[in-house]
Design a protein around this motif. Sequence first.
Motif, mmCIF file in Angstrom:
data_model
loop_
_atom_site.group_PDB
_atom_site.id
_atom_site.type_symbol
_atom_site.label_atom_id
_atom_site.label_comp_id
_atom_site.label_asym_id
_atom_site.label_seq_id
_atom_site.Cartn_x
_atom_site.Cartn_y
_atom_site.Cartn_z
ATOM 1 N N ARG A 271 -15.685 -48.056 -22.948
ATOM 2 C CA ARG A 271 -16.261 -47.427 -21.745
ATOM 3 C C ARG A 271 -15.170 -47.147 -20.710
ATOM 4 N NH1 ARG A 271 -21.361 -47.701 -19.092
ATOM 5 N NH2 ARG A 271 -21.487 -45.813 -17.820
ATOM 6 N N LEU A 272 -14.238 -48.076 -20.548
ATOM 7 C CA LEU A 272 -13.117 -47.856 -19.637
ATOM 8 C C LEU A 272 -12.331 -46.601 -20.020
ATOM 9 C CD1 LEU A 272 -11.727 -51.490 -19.276
ATOM 10 C CD2 LEU A 272 -12.488 -50.072 -17.378
ATOM 11 N N ALA A 273 -12.064 -46.449 -21.320
ATOM 12 C CA ALA A 273 -11.293 -45.287 -21.778
ATOM 13 C C ALA A 273 -12.037 -43.994 -21.497
ATOM 14 C CB ALA A 273 -10.999 -45.419 -23.273
ATOM 15 N N LEU A 274 -13.344 -43.992 -21.682
ATOM 16 C CA LEU A 274 -14.144 -42.793 -21.437
ATOM 17 C C LEU A 274 -14.164 -42.464 -19.939
ATOM 18 C CD1 LEU A 274 -15.735 -40.889 -23.301
ATOM 19 C CD2 LEU A 274 -17.781 -42.226 -22.779
ATOM 20 N N MET A 275 -14.336 -43.490 -19.107
ATOM 21 C CA MET A 275 -14.354 -43.263 -17.661
ATOM 22 C C MET A 275 -12.990 -42.790 -17.163
ATOM 23 S SD MET A 275 -16.675 -46.499 -16.373
ATOM 24 C CE MET A 275 -16.474 -46.107 -14.627
ATOM 25 N N ALA A 276 -11.918 -43.365 -17.716
ATOM 26 C CA ALA A 276 -10.574 -42.936 -17.321
ATOM 27 C C ALA A 276 -10.337 -41.480 -17.711
ATOM 28 C CB ALA A 276 -9.523 -43.840 -17.950
ATOM 29 N N ALA A 277 -10.783 -41.095 -18.910
ATOM 30 C CA ALA A 277 -10.612 -39.708 -19.358
ATOM 31 C C ALA A 277 -11.389 -38.741 -18.480
ATOM 32 C CB ALA A 277 -11.060 -39.578 -20.814
ATOM 33 N N ASP A 278 -12.505 -39.200 -17.909
ATOM 34 C CA ASP A 278 -13.320 -38.356 -17.036
ATOM 35 C C ASP A 278 -12.893 -38.434 -15.574
ATOM 36 O OD1 ASP A 278 -14.816 -37.472 -19.160
ATOM 37 O OD2 ASP A 278 -16.407 -38.967 -18.897
ATOM 38 N N GLY A 279 -11.808 -39.167 -15.286
ATOM 39 C CA GLY A 279 -11.331 -39.289 -13.912
ATOM 40 C C GLY A 279 -12.195 -40.172 -13.033
ATOM 41 N N MET A 280 -13.038 -40.999 -13.624
ATOM 42 C CA MET A 280 -13.942 -41.861 -12.861
ATOM 43 C C MET A 280 -13.312 -43.210 -12.515
ATOM 44 S SD MET A 280 -17.464 -41.251 -15.021
ATOM 45 C CE MET A 280 -18.379 -42.430 -14.000
ATOM 46 N N LEU A 281 -12.146 -43.507 -13.071
ATOM 47 C CA LEU A 281 -11.544 -44.821 -12.908
ATOM 48 C C LEU A 281 -10.047 -44.650 -12.772
ATOM 49 C CD1 LEU A 281 -13.048 -47.606 -13.021
ATOM 50 C CD2 LEU A 281 -12.179 -47.841 -15.345
#
Length: 356
Positions: A271-281
């Motif tokens: 989930r962290l990787a997905l959020m980072a890829a989406d610029g959310m984290l």
Amino acid sequence: MLPIDRDGRTRKLGLIDMQSGGDVSRIVYSGVDNIPGHSTLEKMRYLQNHGDGLRRLLLSEPYGDPAMSVDLIVPPGDPRAQAGYIIMEAMGYPLYSGSNTICTATAVLQSGLVAMQEGEQNLVLESPAGLAHVTAQNRNGRVESITTQGEPAYVAARDLQVTMPRGDVIPFDVVWSGAFFAMVDASALGFALVADEFPKLASFGDSFIREVRKTFTEQHPQLGDVGPVPFAHFMGPVEQAPAGHYRSRSATYVHPGVICRSPTGTGTSARLALMAADGMLQPGEVLETVSPRNSSFLGTYLGDTTVGDRRAVNSNITGRAWTLSHSHLVVDLDDPLVDISDLEHLLLTEEGDGAR
């Protein structure tokens, strides 16, 4: 008192049962003979191909439960590691697992397999995926928290979809974080990710992963063929707590048929990787994942790296494990419920001091 083996037909395994976030990990520390292989990965592949009887025994009735995990302590191949561990689950042999790493690290320290130090202690464990760098916080002979950095996670595929048997079209992404996870929006599916939904989550997960396996067959850029997708991760809405701290309900399905009680470390990393890829984290920020049983893990986005030619994310997971039992399991090779194929050659005639 253990029974006396008068005819040489019983074997004994030393076990420490732990739980982290509600998921039970059975640590096997003695009674298993040398497993061929120089690295933990090679030893895991030997078990996979020639010794799967041990996994089947410990995760099946009457000796165990498919919802549990098993962690076999083995000598590490990398001299930087203090111990190796092979993870066994209902789905097979995951290369890495956050909750299993938290449980294994706690067990080896509290049992004295690795000498415990008061205060902060660094520990390196060798998983089949590579080195897990662990920081333990110890007080008065107890491990009060474990922070582990394992496999880098990367987004393997975006905007995929499958058609379910009843015709529903389900969109999903795939992320690698020690295994491939099919990531789905729980709210869009009508799930609140609470304990009462376990049966429905498991039923949906079973049908969904069967369809995903027909769609996604990608190999890992460094590890090659790692088998079909074993996990689905249900993602709840993201809420911001204090600045830089986010919270989301989540649930992980393990094929076949298991919903994890914990938020799962690898699911949190995915989930962290997905959020980072989406610029959310942003690096340094924290995601707290909350399971249907309301247990939680903290995941921290450490920064970016690469896996092959893929942008990947380094993260660590923090949680705590609790000891459930210290025991010896007695395996009677004449018991009709014991399948000795791929098993008997692994078990020591006399229990040794540690899994070897």
